[in-house]
Design an enzyme around this catalytic site. Structure first.
Site, PDB file in Angstrom:
ATOM      1  N   ASP A 442       1.025  18.218   0.045  1.00  0.00           N
ATOM      2  CA  ASP A 442      -0.386  17.860   0.196  1.00  0.00           C
ATOM      3  C   ASP A 442      -1.228  19.106   0.513  1.00  0.00           C
ATOM      4  O   ASP A 442      -0.693  20.171   0.863  1.00  0.00           O
ATOM      5  CB  ASP A 442      -0.501  16.833   1.333  1.00  0.00           C
ATOM      6  CG  ASP A 442      -1.681  15.887   1.185  1.00  0.00           C
ATOM      7  OD1 ASP A 442      -2.600  16.200   0.409  1.00  0.00           O
ATOM      8  OD2 ASP A 442      -1.692  14.849   1.871  1.00  0.00           O
ATOM      9  N   ASP A 499      -6.370   9.088  -3.993  1.00  0.00           N
ATOM     10  CA  ASP A 499      -5.971   8.261  -2.855  1.00  0.00           C
ATOM     11  C   ASP A 499      -6.375   6.810  -3.075  1.00  0.00           C
ATOM     12  O   ASP A 499      -5.970   5.926  -2.319  1.00  0.00           O
ATOM     13  CB  ASP A 499      -6.648   8.771  -1.568  1.00  0.00           C
ATOM     14  CG  ASP A 499      -5.849   9.882  -0.918  1.00  0.00           C
ATOM     15  OD1 ASP A 499      -4.771  10.227  -1.456  1.00  0.00           O
ATOM     16  OD2 ASP A 499      -6.298  10.413   0.113  1.00  0.00           O
TER      17      ASP A 499
HETATM   18  C1  DGJ Z   1      -3.922  12.752   1.900  1.00  0.00           C
HETATM   19  C2  DGJ Z   1      -3.089  12.163   0.799  1.00  0.00           C
HETATM   20  O1  DGJ Z   1      -3.817  12.117  -0.387  1.00  0.00           O
HETATM   21  C3  DGJ Z   1      -2.598  10.786   1.231  1.00  0.00           C
HETATM   22  O2  DGJ Z   1      -1.890  10.182   0.197  1.00  0.00           O
HETATM   23  C4  DGJ Z   1      -1.752  10.938   2.459  1.00  0.00           C
HETATM   24  O3  DGJ Z   1      -0.579  11.659   2.161  1.00  0.00           O
HETATM   25  C5  DGJ Z   1      -2.539  11.636   3.546  1.00  0.00           C
HETATM   26  N1  DGJ Z   1      -3.112  12.863   3.099  1.00  0.00           N
HETATM   27  C6  DGJ Z   1      -1.671  11.899   4.743  1.00  0.00           C
HETATM   28  O4  DGJ Z   1      -2.312  12.651   5.694  1.00  0.00           O
END
Ligand code: DGJ
Length: 696
Positions: A442, A499
């Site tokens: 991430d 997301d």
């Molecule tokens: C942002 C990501 O896009 C989410 O899927 C998740 O992993 C969160 N971060 C976790 O902090």
């Protein structure tokens, strides 16, 4: 004037070479006959001088410069000792082999040499790079350098760019190529949501797509020859963005841009297929050796930060009972991280969550027949972390200046060797000590203040880790789709498109990304209802069907679903397993429908094909227009079924369910021309259509 041509399978590029002058792409289009007269082709588009043009009209060609009266933006901006360097680069030589050409330009007065290299590769994708060399005795600052400068064939009069924000990536905007042109730019150290790395140009149905394969900042310009100083063609340019002083070449040194890739095809489906072939054969690491894309369960939208060993084991148990194949532990497993305010950088297993370490959970996951994946965010550091307390100078910062956070975090300076060494040691230990099959990588903070060499540092760490752990699959996530490009995809196996798991939003987001990326790399999860981001409530049947068109997963707690929803989800997971060989190897077709609220996609592969057709709104008519399929052989016969379960609201409107169960036999011509009449009246209704070509 000399002419050369480069041919792909269905594409021809013709270049005009004027020794001591310009190199130009005078034809870019469908493949020409082998005996096409290239001089005649160029003459058919040549323009005479018009009023208000320099006496020797400038030909910007493959390397537009502000010389000879060209009024458009130049492909390169250079400085020496702070002073602008105006170049007059002239074609010295062209090295031409099958499918590739390198044009060498030199300006002996400015002490600059530039090589423009175009190569046609798999899928008829043209890969363009530009190398600049400092041939003088003093340093040369490269402020801007286009990887690609494409004189746009004049028939392309419209374009589509992409903008976005968190949870709403890749929004399409189409308009005419008009005076003033456009400039798109990202300035946050990664492609971000600004879409500066992607563009489409349109000549009716014919579509040209271009992309910058780079995980740092990107810029693109598309400008018509508004003042008429050139030859009337618009100019498309793309390049990596960097800050002043980031690229300074000592005498004798060179710099090569990341590649920009482009291709053109008769329509958007054909263009998508070209990009997918390219991604599968040239971009994705060892794509041919990949096994089936396993169904994920990710803990984020199921548990958030509410992690405990027992809770995770229970989640894994209910995941396995649905047919899940990989259990991914998201944020919150390390250091003291119980929410998003701390501990990034402290990549050790939290004893609060895992008193016995990570292995009991991993063993449990394995015993349930799944493999194990882990979330990391290596390039970040929380001010409240042991790492920051030990090395407060490791983050990007201005000495003595403020250190503004984003999501409570700072970004590490990835150009520093000691930072990369630390991260490698920690990640290497995790992967060495535990059987981890997959990393979700991430990146949730923009890079500010900017720092040189961040994308290069990221690549170096990723490359080193992959060399040490070649079997670990990696996903590129950046608050969703903030770092998606062919640069990162040469090193990773999957991206997180957004997301936003809301199936209605995904019906826009997945087709947008799949214009360039094949379905097998697009993470596609069934989220909870109501959706935590949009608040929408959607039937499980609809959510599950939409999630099948990608790399399927679940991001919700099955224990909180009804028994019926669990059964519906399990049935779709089984369907995904049955069809993923087709979905992840075949040719993707975008299906047109007169109702703008109906989205249709279809994948053909060998004798099989699967289509998803989804209605999002309440239709103004009772009987929706038939769905016309694509990519079939007109003369062949196909057995057509509607895989069950069927959508609850709409199934009652099927005139003859048994006929659909047994399968209808129809020709490709009938399916593509006449189509299938399906109940698509109710909002949030989706159908799958399965086809099998019958032996002749
Ligand atoms: C942002 C990501 O896009 C989410 O899927 C998740 O992993 C969160 N971060 C976790 O902090």
């Amino acid at each position: 004037m000399d002419f050369i041509r480069c041919d792909g399978a269905a594409l021809t590029l013709v270049f005009a070479l004027e020794a001591g002058g310009t190199g130009d792409c005078v034809y870019c289009g469908l493949r020409l006959p082998a005996d096409e007269g290239l001089a005649a082709l160029a003459a058919s588009h040549a323009r005479g001088r018009h009023e208000s043009q320099p006496d020797a009209p400038p030909r910007p060609g493959l390397l537009p410069e502000r010389k000879g009266g060209w009024s458009g933006a130049p492909a390169l901006v250079l400085r020496r000792n702070g002073q602008a360097v105006d170049t007059d680069l002239r074609l010295e030589n062209c090295d031409h082999a099958e499918g590739q050409a390198t044009f060498a330009f030199v300006d002996p007065v400015a002490g600059v040499a530039v090589n423009v290299r175009w190569q046609i590769s798999a899928g008829d994708i043209v890969s363009a790079t530009c190398t600049i060399s400092n041939r003088s005795e003093t340093p040369l600052e490269v402020e801007r350098l286009a990887a690609l400068a494409l004189p746009v064939p004049a028939r392309f009069t419209e374009f589509t760019t992409f903008s976005g924000r968190w949870a709403a990536e890749m929004q399409e905007h189409s308009s005419a190529i008009a005076a003033g042109g456009i400039m798109r730019e990202s300035a946050i150290g990664k492609p971000g949501f600004a879409g500066a790395g992607w563009v489409l140009l349109h000549a009716g149905e014919e579509t040209l797509g271009a992309h910058l394969a780079w995980s740092g900042d990107a810029w693109l310009t598309l400008a018509p020859d508004a003042q008429g100083s050139g030859d009337g063609r618009a100019m498309l340019m793309m390049g990596a963005g960097w800050s002043r002083g980031e690229v300074v070449l000592p005498p004798g040194e060179s710099y090569t841009t990341p590649p920009a890739v482009f291709s053109l095809a008769p329509d958007r489906s054909a263009l998508a297929q070209a990009f997918h072939v390219h991604a599968r054969t040239e971009v994705l690491p060892s794509r041919a050796t990949w096994g089936p894309r396993k169904v994920h369960l990710n803990s984020w939208e199921a548990l958030g930060f509410n992690l405990s060993e027992g809770g995770l084991m229970a989640l894994a148990q209910s995941a396995a009972s649905l047919g899940i194949e990989r259990f991914v532990l998201d944020d919150g497993w390390f250091g003291g991280r119980r929410d998003d305010t701390s501990s990034l950088g402290d990549w050790t297993v939290s004893p609060d969550v895992f008193p016995n370490g990570l292995d009991p959970l991993i063993d449990h996951v394995h015993a349930l027949g799944m493999d194990f994946g882990l979330w990391v965010e290596p390039e970040m550091v929380s001010p409240d972390s042991d790492l920051y307390r030990q090395h407060p100078d490791w983050c990007l910062h201005v000495e003595g200046g403020a250190r503004p956070t984003m999501r409570g975090q700072l970004a590490l300076d990835m150009a520093r060797t000691e930072v990369r060494d630390y991260l490698f040691t920690r990640l290497d230990a995790l992967l060495g000590e535990h059987p981890i099959a997959y990393l979700k990588w991430d990146h949730n903070r923009d890079l500010f203040p900017s720092g040189p060499g961040q994308a290069e540092g990221f690549y170096a760490l990723l490359d080193r880790l992959r060399a040490a752990h070649p079997r670990v699959e990696i996903e590129s996530c950046s608050s969703g789709g903030g770092r998606i490009d062919f640069g990162v995809l040469t090193r990773t196996h999957r991206v997180w498109p957004s997301d936003n798991n809301d199936a209605i939003e995904r019906l826009r987001i997945i087709p947008a990304w799949s214009q360039f990326l094949p379905l097998e790399v697009l993470g596609s999860h069934v989220g909870p209802s109501p959706n935590p981001i949009t608040g929408r409530r959607l039937d499980m049947d609809f959510r599950a069907k939409v999630a099948m068109f990608g790399h399927m997963g679940v991001e919700a707690d099955p224990a909180r679903m009804t028994e019926k929803d669990r059964a519906t989800l399990a049935a779709h997971i089984a369907l995904y397993k049955q069809w993923r060989g087709v979905l992840h190897s075949g040719a993707l077709h975008r299906l047109a429908h007169p109702d703008p609220n109906v989205t249709g996609m279809m994948v053909t592969h060998g004798e099989k094909a699967l289509s998803l057709v989804a209605q999002t709104e309440f239709s103004p008519v009772f009987d929706a227009a038939p769905v016309r399929l694509a990519g079939l052989e007109p003369e062949a016969r196909y057995r057509v079924t509607l895989p069950e379960p069927w959508p609850g609201k709409a199934r009652h409107y099927l005139a003859n369910p048994d006929a659909w169960r047994q399968g209808l036999t129809l020709s490709g011509a009938a399916l593509m021309g006449h189509g299938l009449a399906l109940p698509l009246t109710h909002p949030e209704t989706a159908w799958l259509i399965a086809l099998e070509r019958l032996p002749q």
